[in-house]
Scaffold this motif. Structure first.
Motif, PDB file in Angstrom:
ATOM      1  N   GLY A  74       0.790  -1.225   0.000  1.00 51.30           N
ATOM      2  CA  GLY A  74       0.000   0.000   0.000  1.00 51.30           C
ATOM      3  C   GLY A  74       0.816   1.266   0.000  1.00 51.30           C
ATOM      4  N   MET A  75       2.057   1.206  -0.481  1.00 50.82           N
ATOM      5  CA  MET A  75       2.828   2.436  -0.653  1.00 50.82           C
ATOM      6  C   MET A  75       2.069   3.389  -1.578  1.00 50.82           C
ATOM      7  SD  MET A  75       5.799   4.042  -0.056  1.00 50.82           S
ATOM      8  CE  MET A  75       7.039   2.797   0.339  1.00 50.82           C
ATOM      9  N   HIS A  76       1.422   2.791  -2.573  1.00 51.67           N
ATOM     10  CA  HIS A  76       0.509   3.523  -3.449  1.00 51.67           C
ATOM     11  C   HIS A  76      -0.891   2.990  -3.179  1.00 51.67           C
ATOM     12  CE1 HIS A  76       4.403   3.703  -5.797  1.00 51.67           C
ATOM     13  NE2 HIS A  76       4.154   4.962  -5.452  1.00 51.67           N
ATOM     14  N   GLY A  77      -1.839   3.889  -2.940  1.00 52.95           N
ATOM     15  CA  GLY A  77      -3.142   3.490  -2.423  1.00 52.95           C
ATOM     16  C   GLY A  77      -4.017   2.697  -3.370  1.00 52.95           C
ATOM     17  N   ASP A  78      -3.662   2.671  -4.668  1.00 54.69           N
ATOM     18  CA  ASP A  78      -4.473   1.920  -5.623  1.00 54.69           C
ATOM     19  C   ASP A  78      -3.860   0.567  -5.976  1.00 54.69           C
ATOM     20  OD1 ASP A  78      -2.308   2.862  -7.043  1.00 54.69           O
ATOM     21  OD2 ASP A  78      -3.473   3.717  -8.700  1.00 54.69           O
ATOM     22  N   GLU A  79      -2.764   0.190  -5.299  1.00 51.42           N
ATOM     23  CA  GLU A  79      -2.112  -1.082  -5.587  1.00 51.42           C
ATOM     24  C   GLU A  79      -2.610  -2.132  -4.591  1.00 51.42           C
ATOM     25  OE1 GLU A  79       2.095  -0.302  -5.818  1.00 51.42           O
ATOM     26  OE2 GLU A  79       1.866   0.938  -7.614  1.00 51.42           O
ATOM     27  N   ILE A  80      -3.726  -2.756  -4.944  1.00 54.44           N
ATOM     28  CA  ILE A  80      -4.478  -3.579  -3.992  1.00 54.44           C
ATOM     29  C   ILE A  80      -3.923  -4.989  -3.872  1.00 54.44           C
ATOM     30  CG2 ILE A  80      -6.803  -4.223  -3.284  1.00 54.44           C
ATOM     31  CD1 ILE A  80      -6.384  -1.230  -3.602  1.00 54.44           C
ATOM     32  N   ASN A  81      -3.280  -5.514  -4.911  1.00 50.34           N
ATOM     33  CA  ASN A  81      -2.741  -6.875  -4.824  1.00 50.34           C
ATOM     34  C   ASN A  81      -1.849  -7.058  -3.604  1.00 50.34           C
ATOM     35  OD1 ASN A  81      -3.721  -8.540  -6.971  1.00 50.34           O
ATOM     36  ND2 ASN A  81      -2.557  -7.322  -8.423  1.00 50.34           N
ATOM     37  N   GLY A  82      -0.970  -6.080  -3.372  1.00 54.03           N
ATOM     38  CA  GLY A  82      -0.060  -6.172  -2.239  1.00 54.03           C
ATOM     39  C   GLY A  82      -0.791  -6.160  -0.911  1.00 54.03           C
ATOM     40  N   ALA A 134      -2.855  -2.021 -10.945  1.00 53.16           N
ATOM     41  CA  ALA A 134      -3.589  -1.251  -9.943  1.00 53.16           C
ATOM     42  C   ALA A 134      -5.081  -1.541 -10.025  1.00 53.16           C
ATOM     43  CB  ALA A 134      -3.332   0.239 -10.136  1.00 53.16           C
ATOM     44  N   ASP A 135      -5.780  -1.244  -8.937  1.00 50.66           N
ATOM     45  CA  ASP A 135      -7.246  -1.375  -8.865  1.00 50.66           C
ATOM     46  C   ASP A 135      -7.703  -2.798  -9.138  1.00 50.66           C
ATOM     47  OD1 ASP A 135      -7.519   1.360  -8.341  1.00 50.66           O
ATOM     48  OD2 ASP A 135      -7.581   1.844 -10.467  1.00 50.66           O
ATOM     49  N   SER A 136      -6.940  -3.777  -8.687  1.00 48.05           N
ATOM     50  CA  SER A 136      -7.265  -5.151  -9.029  1.00 48.05           C
ATOM     51  C   SER A 136      -6.729  -6.106  -7.976  1.00 48.05           C
ATOM     52  CB  SER A 136      -6.678  -5.503 -10.402  1.00 48.05           C
ATOM     53  OG  SER A 136      -6.971  -6.824 -10.761  1.00 48.05           O
ATOM     54  N   ILE A 137      -7.438  -7.223  -7.781  1.00 42.69           N
ATOM     55  CA  ILE A 137      -6.918  -8.342  -6.999  1.00 42.69           C
ATOM     56  C   ILE A 137      -6.844  -9.533  -7.937  1.00 42.69           C
ATOM     57  CG2 ILE A 137      -7.307  -9.930  -5.080  1.00 42.69           C
ATOM     58  CD1 ILE A 137      -8.711  -7.721  -3.585  1.00 42.69           C
ATOM     59  N   GLU A 138      -5.637 -10.009  -8.207  1.00 45.44           N
ATOM     60  CA  GLU A 138      -5.410 -11.096  -9.150  1.00 45.44           C
ATOM     61  C   GLU A 138      -4.865 -12.304  -8.397  1.00 45.44           C
ATOM     62  OE1 GLU A 138      -3.522  -8.710 -12.732  1.00 45.44           O
ATOM     63  OE2 GLU A 138      -3.564  -7.637 -10.816  1.00 45.44           O
ATOM     64  N   GLU A 139      -5.616 -13.392  -8.419  1.00 44.82           N
ATOM     65  CA  GLU A 139      -5.312 -14.542  -7.578  1.00 44.82           C
ATOM     66  C   GLU A 139      -3.922 -15.102  -7.843  1.00 44.82           C
ATOM     67  OE1 GLU A 139      -5.515 -17.062  -4.591  1.00 44.82           O
ATOM     68  OE2 GLU A 139      -7.040 -15.531  -5.021  1.00 44.82           O
ATOM     69  N   GLY A 140      -3.512 -15.177  -9.117  1.00 43.03           N
ATOM     70  CA  GLY A 140      -2.192 -15.713  -9.432  1.00 43.03           C
ATOM     71  C   GLY A 140      -1.073 -14.884  -8.830  1.00 43.03           C
ATOM     72  N   ILE A 141      -1.236 -13.560  -8.878  1.00 42.31           N
ATOM     73  CA  ILE A 141      -0.227 -12.655  -8.312  1.00 42.31           C
ATOM     74  C   ILE A 141      -0.210 -12.764  -6.785  1.00 42.31           C
ATOM     75  CG2 ILE A 141       0.412 -10.239  -8.013  1.00 42.31           C
ATOM     76  CD1 ILE A 141       1.018 -11.370 -10.795  1.00 42.31           C
TER      77      ILE A 141
END
Length: 329
Positions: free
Chosen positions: A56-64, A205-212
């Motif tokens: 969450g260093m960047h607020g739109d990077e949800i995968n992390g 960004a703006d995504s949750i990707e199961e593989g990642i």
């Protein structure tokens, strides 16, 4: 051996064998509502390394954020030795607004080391380096690509640093990408303080990707095993050998139009291989996109419409020494 070492974080004494949820208080909303950055700490009774897992260093990077959430939810952050600190959402202001930057428009990952009375981003950076960084030995920092730019799962480090390479190989991502230190980034700040840090990039960004998310979680588990901090019932090690990319080059659109990609992330391509197509909307013009060199595709622009000069494919090569700085998330 039991730990007698004193540790105090955010004004709280961290005792061996105990867990804590603390809050880093940096600023308030304009409504005077306090904004707190949750910090989760699990300390073993035994001495060992201190590992920080953050996102969450960047607020739109949800995968992390989801990767760190799963680490906490599944209690992988409870070590048999040492201490694990989890910081699921660092840029809490950006996360509230689903925005890359803070309300002042600044990029938090270009604001280190910051200052006590500087910009909002600078104050975030300053407090982090004052309150949390001094206690940490290792950092795993999770990022994604920007909007429409989808990154293959990768870890970034300086290949000339053998300790970083060893840690990256232990994480065992599909790709290990050479990335020089960028001034005022978290990675630059931590390495200058003698810490070891890996930057993970995966997805968009703006995504949750199961593989990642799976790659990130498994990488954390491998690091915990590598550092001797804990074990797992299942075998978390992999026979996969990470591809080390020593150089990289962005391919840019030579004209504007509709963009079609013919390759997938992680795919190996050959020079002059057709990897995409840019067309006009009217069926009159089609322009082939051909790979400029042999290598691996490790980021793809997923926008259906591109303008001349837009970055569309990021190609990495394992053959040559690095000649370009990879832009951090």
């Amino acid at each position: 051996m039991k730990s007698n070492k004193k540790m105090e974080i955010l004004g709280q004494s961290i005792e061996p064998g105990k867990g804590y949820q603390l809050n880093m208080n940096v600023a308030k909303l304009h409504t005077h509502t306090p904004i707190q950055v949750p910090v989760f700490i699990e300390r073993s009774k035994k001495d060992g390394p201190v590992l920080l897992i953050m996102a969450g260093m960047h607020g739109d990077e949800i995968n992390g954020v989801e990767i760190v959430r799963r680490i906490i939810r599944n209690k992988y952050n409870k070590p048999n030795s040492g201490t694990v600190i989890c910081l699921p959402v660092f840029n809490i202001f950006g996360f509230l607004n689903i925005s890359r930057v803070l309300p002042d428009g600044r990029d938090l990952n270009r604001s280190f080391p910051g200052s006590k009375n500087g910009s909002l981003a600078g104050q975030f950076a300053y407090q982090f380096l004052k309150e949390i960084a001094p206690h940490v030995d290792y950092v795993l920092d999770f990022h994604t690509g920007a909007r429409q730019r989808n990154n293959a799962a990768q870890v970034r480090c300086v290949l000339k640093d053998p300790r970083s390479v060893e840690l990256a190989k232990a994480f065992n991502p599909p790709f290990i990408v050479h990335s020089n230190l960028i001034p005022k980034s978290l990675r630059d700040a931590m390495i200058s303080r003698g810490k070891q840090i890996l930057l993970f990039e995966g997805g968009k960004a703006d995504s949750i990707e199961e593989g990642i998310v799976h790659e990130g979680v498994m990488g954390v588990k491998r690091i915990l095993v590598h550092l001797g901090m804990r074990s797992f019932k299942e075998n978390v090690l992999s026979d996969r050998e990470s591809v080390i990319l020593r150089s990289d080059k962005w391919m840019r659109a030579l004209n504007s139009g509709l963009f079609l990609s013919y390759v997938t992330n992680g795919q190996k391509v050959r020079k002059n291989e057709m990897i995409g197509l840019i067309t006009d909307p009217f069926g009159k013009v089609e322009r082939k996109v051909k790979a400029w060199e042999d290598g691996y595709i490790f980021c793809i622009n997923e926008s259906p419409v591109v303008n001349k000069g837009d970055a569309i494919f990021h190609i990495g090569s394992s053959e040559r020494e690095a000649y370009k700085v990879v832009q951090e998330g």
